[in-house]
Scaffold this motif. Structure first.
Motif, PDB file in Angstrom:
ATOM      1  N   HIS A 113     -46.209 -83.608   2.375  1.00  0.00           N
ATOM      2  CA  HIS A 113     -46.435 -82.237   2.596  1.00  0.00           C
ATOM      3  C   HIS A 113     -47.865 -82.236   1.871  1.00  0.00           C
ATOM      4  O   HIS A 113     -48.716 -83.098   1.117  1.00  0.00           O
ATOM      5  CB  HIS A 113     -45.126 -81.880   1.761  1.00  0.00           C
ATOM      6  N   ARG A 114     -48.729 -82.107   2.308  1.00  0.00           N
ATOM      7  CA  ARG A 114     -50.104 -82.834   2.587  1.00  0.00           C
ATOM      8  C   ARG A 114     -50.046 -81.743   1.060  1.00  0.00           C
ATOM      9  O   ARG A 114     -51.938 -82.882  -0.149  1.00  0.00           O
ATOM     10  CB  ARG A 114     -50.655 -82.089   3.321  1.00  0.00           C
ATOM     11  N   ARG A 115     -50.429 -81.136   0.381  1.00  0.00           N
ATOM     12  CA  ARG A 115     -50.564 -80.063  -0.696  1.00  0.00           C
ATOM     13  C   ARG A 115     -50.182 -81.337  -1.981  1.00  0.00           C
ATOM     14  O   ARG A 115     -50.254 -81.258  -2.509  1.00  0.00           O
ATOM     15  CB  ARG A 115     -49.760 -78.922  -1.111  1.00  0.00           C
ATOM     16  N   GLN A 116     -48.835 -81.591  -1.474  1.00  0.00           N
ATOM     17  CA  GLN A 116     -48.691 -82.800  -2.715  1.00  0.00           C
ATOM     18  C   GLN A 116     -49.093 -83.712  -2.479  1.00  0.00           C
ATOM     19  O   GLN A 116     -49.323 -84.681  -3.847  1.00  0.00           O
ATOM     20  CB  GLN A 116     -46.891 -82.943  -2.464  1.00  0.00           C
ATOM     21  N   LEU A 117     -49.362 -84.211  -1.659  1.00  0.00           N
ATOM     22  CA  LEU A 117     -50.276 -85.688  -1.507  1.00  0.00           C
ATOM     23  C   LEU A 117     -51.715 -85.283  -2.151  1.00  0.00           C
ATOM     24  O   LEU A 117     -52.603 -85.988  -3.087  1.00  0.00           O
ATOM     25  CB  LEU A 117     -50.800 -86.041  -0.259  1.00  0.00           C
ATOM     26  N   ARG A 118     -52.422 -84.189  -2.065  1.00  0.00           N
ATOM     27  CA  ARG A 118     -53.435 -83.537  -3.105  1.00  0.00           C
ATOM     28  C   ARG A 118     -53.088 -83.841  -4.557  1.00  0.00           C
ATOM     29  O   ARG A 118     -54.170 -83.826  -4.734  1.00  0.00           O
ATOM     30  CB  ARG A 118     -53.882 -82.545  -2.147  1.00  0.00           C
ATOM     31  N   GLN A 119     -51.924 -82.901  -4.514  1.00  0.00           N
ATOM     32  CA  GLN A 119     -51.776 -83.328  -6.507  1.00  0.00           C
ATOM     33  C   GLN A 119     -51.766 -84.322  -6.827  1.00  0.00           C
ATOM     34  O   GLN A 119     -51.855 -84.946  -7.741  1.00  0.00           O
ATOM     35  CB  GLN A 119     -50.502 -82.283  -5.978  1.00  0.00           C
ATOM     36  N   ILE A 120     -50.774 -85.781  -6.245  1.00  0.00           N
ATOM     37  CA  ILE A 120     -50.973 -86.671  -6.823  1.00  0.00           C
ATOM     38  C   ILE A 120     -52.608 -87.029  -6.019  1.00  0.00           C
ATOM     39  O   ILE A 120     -52.793 -87.297  -7.530  1.00  0.00           O
ATOM     40  CB  ILE A 120     -49.876 -87.953  -5.534  1.00  0.00           C
ATOM     41  N   LEU A 121     -53.256 -87.038  -6.000  1.00  0.00           N
ATOM     42  CA  LEU A 121     -54.131 -87.591  -5.658  1.00  0.00           C
ATOM     43  C   LEU A 121     -55.461 -86.681  -6.479  1.00  0.00           C
ATOM     44  O   LEU A 121     -56.761 -87.623  -7.082  1.00  0.00           O
ATOM     45  CB  LEU A 121     -54.935 -87.734  -4.584  1.00  0.00           C
ATOM     46  N   MET A 122     -55.140 -85.867  -6.847  1.00  0.00           N
ATOM     47  CA  MET A 122     -55.941 -85.424  -8.310  1.00  0.00           C
ATOM     48  C   MET A 122     -55.887 -85.158  -9.439  1.00  0.00           C
ATOM     49  O   MET A 122     -56.486 -85.228 -10.371  1.00  0.00           O
ATOM     50  CB  MET A 122     -55.922 -83.193  -8.351  1.00  0.00           C
ATOM     51  N   ALA A 123     -54.263 -86.072  -9.526  1.00  0.00           N
ATOM     52  CA  ALA A 123     -53.859 -86.135 -10.817  1.00  0.00           C
ATOM     53  C   ALA A 123     -54.818 -87.405 -11.960  1.00  0.00           C
ATOM     54  O   ALA A 123     -55.332 -88.366 -10.711  1.00  0.00           O
ATOM     55  CB  ALA A 123     -52.237 -87.143 -10.821  1.00  0.00           C
ATOM     56  N   ARG A 124     -55.305 -87.261 -13.231  1.00  0.00           N
ATOM     57  CA  ARG A 124     -56.071 -88.151 -13.787  1.00  0.00           C
ATOM     58  C   ARG A 124     -57.727 -88.074 -13.900  1.00  0.00           C
ATOM     59  O   ARG A 124     -58.034 -89.119 -13.987  1.00  0.00           O
ATOM     60  CB  ARG A 124     -55.718 -89.454 -14.302  1.00  0.00           C
ATOM     61  N   LEU A 125     -57.314 -86.995 -12.422  1.00  0.00           N
ATOM     62  CA  LEU A 125     -59.737 -87.308 -12.522  1.00  0.00           C
ATOM     63  C   LEU A 125     -60.053 -86.167 -13.013  1.00  0.00           C
ATOM     64  O   LEU A 125     -60.852 -85.766 -12.989  1.00  0.00           O
ATOM     65  CB  LEU A 125     -59.787 -87.291 -11.348  1.00  0.00           C
ATOM     66  N   ASP A 126     -59.000 -85.800 -14.107  1.00  0.00           N
ATOM     67  CA  ASP A 126     -59.562 -84.227 -14.528  1.00  0.00           C
ATOM     68  C   ASP A 126     -60.973 -84.628 -15.099  1.00  0.00           C
ATOM     69  O   ASP A 126     -61.919 -83.468 -15.195  1.00  0.00           O
ATOM     70  CB  ASP A 126     -58.457 -83.395 -16.082  1.00  0.00           C
TER      71      ASP A 126
END
Ligand SMILES: Cc1cc2nc3c(=O)[nH]c(=O)nc-3n(C[C@H](O)[C@H](O)[C@H](O)COP(=O)(O)OP(=O)(O)OC[C@H]3O[C@@H](n4cnc5c(N)ncnc54)[C@H](O)[C@@H]3O)c2cc1C
Length: 412
Positions: A113-126
């Protein structure tokens, strides 16, 4: 041996830019990612087919637990790995093996699910992800690159990576002659999803769960349908693998793209309202009048707010250019039609190859521009043949959707 970190500025926080950011951090470099949107809400679809090219790239770039979270939340394996072409009563006409076959093992790469992959990729990059700030232009010199952002501020780095998609500002400045070829929507560019409720499930023959389906009739109407059923629910997978990652739950659904009758008015994406989507859903039902009841049930139950239109386009890319401190990855380098489900996979691969080459620079094994030139040569050799193949949409879409129906014999 000492590692000499580079500071890499990444334009664009899409799949390629975020994957590159993780990989570069993992290699020991520092990064800043500038993303012109301040939400991740813009529409590129729901389901994303990921194959071993994309999966390997994610494994090479992501922290180990985030990679396992990607695997756990990707879709369950299909029984058949290629795309299956059926007539409107769901008799099989032909099938085509995938361009890159899945690997063996407990979690072969499937789709997400594209948004979920995006959420995983956003993790820890704050700390390094800057939303709502685009890259406007750059100027490079012997010592680095100065990047001007959309608010007028300037930032400096050793390398600028344009991961800013098909209309890339970085590419427009680096390679101004590259053109975007617009191909329009042409019916099949309208997407939506249908949640698999118990009621719908009861109407779906098992064969619709076997793989990606391309259903066609003799009048030129087509329905592309693929089920997404996650291997594990998001909350359960996060709790066990990476509790710090906020992942939204996703119910099983069918991603669908369907023709509309010729002459149906399709307004530009920004003019869509709920009424537009309802009208187009009804037009889809008209295009598949008389088809197998399961196909009509999928369209009738389509989640109307999920519907959107993608104006397709692809690049006529540059054959080669002098490497410099500025490079491009992903759609900004080789945007292609979604015909083969390869655009994101190649984009993720770019990120991993660039990370490997820049790690060699950090270790003092090769000069910077030599490393970027090596990445660009490999990217062109991998991506361009796929881009060209994908641009033959009607020949290659869905395993050869335009089979000659007058001569095709059902096989089941
Ligand atoms: C309907 C559809 C279905 C698809 N299905 C598949 C599939 O199943 N499998 C597959 O492999 N591929 C698929 N693709 C292709 C895939 O979506 C793309 O190849 C992939 O998203 C490219 O990633 P990217 O990071 O290079 O670009 P993008 O995802 O476009 O990200 C670029 C980012 O840069 C940002 N940006 C733009 N300009 C600037 C700027 N000046 N400064 C800063 N930020 C900027 C954008 O806001 C965006 O977030 C599909 C495409 C479509 C349209």
């Amino acid at each position: 041996m000492a590692f000499h970190p580079l500071h890499v500025i990444i334009a664009g926080g899409g799949l390629a830019g975020l994957t590159a950011a993780h990989g570069l951090l993992r290699a020991g470099h520092t990064v800043d990612v500038y993303e012109r949107h301040d939400t991740v809400e813009h529409r590129q679809g729901y389901y994303l087919h990921v194959n071993p090219m994309g999966g390997d790239a994610l494994e090479r770039c992501l922290p180990e637990d985030l990679f396992r979270l990607y695997q756990a939340t990707s879709r369950v394996n299909y029984v058949r790995t290629g795309s299956i072409v059926r007539d409107e009563q769901l008799h099989e006409l032909s099938s085509q093996p995938p361009l890159i076959p899945p690997k063996e093992g407990p979690f072969p790469d499937t789709g997400v699910h594209r948004r979920q992959l995006r959420q995983i990729l956003m993790a820890r990059l704050d700390d390094v992800y800057h939303a709502g700030l685009g890259v406007a232009s750059f100027a490079q010199d012997d010592a680095g690159v100065t990047v001007t952002l959309s608010d007028g501020t300037e930032v400096r780095g050793d390398v600028l990576v344009g991961a800013d998609g098909i209309n890339s500002a970085v590419r427009r400045q680096l390679l101004p002659d590259v053109q975007v070829v617009r191909t329009g929507i042409d019916g099949i560019g309208i997407f939506g999803r249908t949640i698999i409720t118990e009621e719908l499930q009861a109407q779906l023959p098992a064969l619709l769960d076997e793989g990606v389906q391309m259903i066609v009739d003799r009048h030129g109407s087509r329905l592309l349908a693929a089920t997404y059923r996650p291997r594990r629910p998001a909350d359960e997978a996060c709790a066990e693998i990476a509790p710090d990652v906020p992942l939204e739950p996703v119910e099983p659904y069918i991603m669908a793209s369907c023709s509309v009758p010729p002459g149906t008015e399709i307004p530009p994406a920004e003019e869509w309202t709920l009424e537009t989507a309802e009208r187009i859903r009804d037009a889809m039902l008209a295009a598949i009048d008389g088809w197998h009841p399961a196909t009509r049930a999928i369209i009738a139950a389509m989640d109307v707010p999920s519907m959107f239109a993608v104006p397709f386009g692809f690049l006529d890319p540059a054959e080669s250019w002098e490497p410099s401190r500025v490079t491009i990855i992903g759609d900004s380098a080789h945007a292609m039609l979604p015909t083969l489900g390869m655009g994101a996979n190649v984009s993720l691969n770019d990120a991993a190859v660039l990370v490997d080459r820049l790690a060699e620079v950090g270790r003092g094994e090769r000069p910077l521009e030599d490393a970027i030139g090596a990445y660009e040569a490999e990217m062109r050799a991998t991506a361009y043949p796929i881009l060209r193949m994908a641009s033959h949409h009607d020949e290659n879409f869905g395993g050869g959707a335009l089979v000659d129906l007058a001569h095709a014999e059902p096989t089941a």
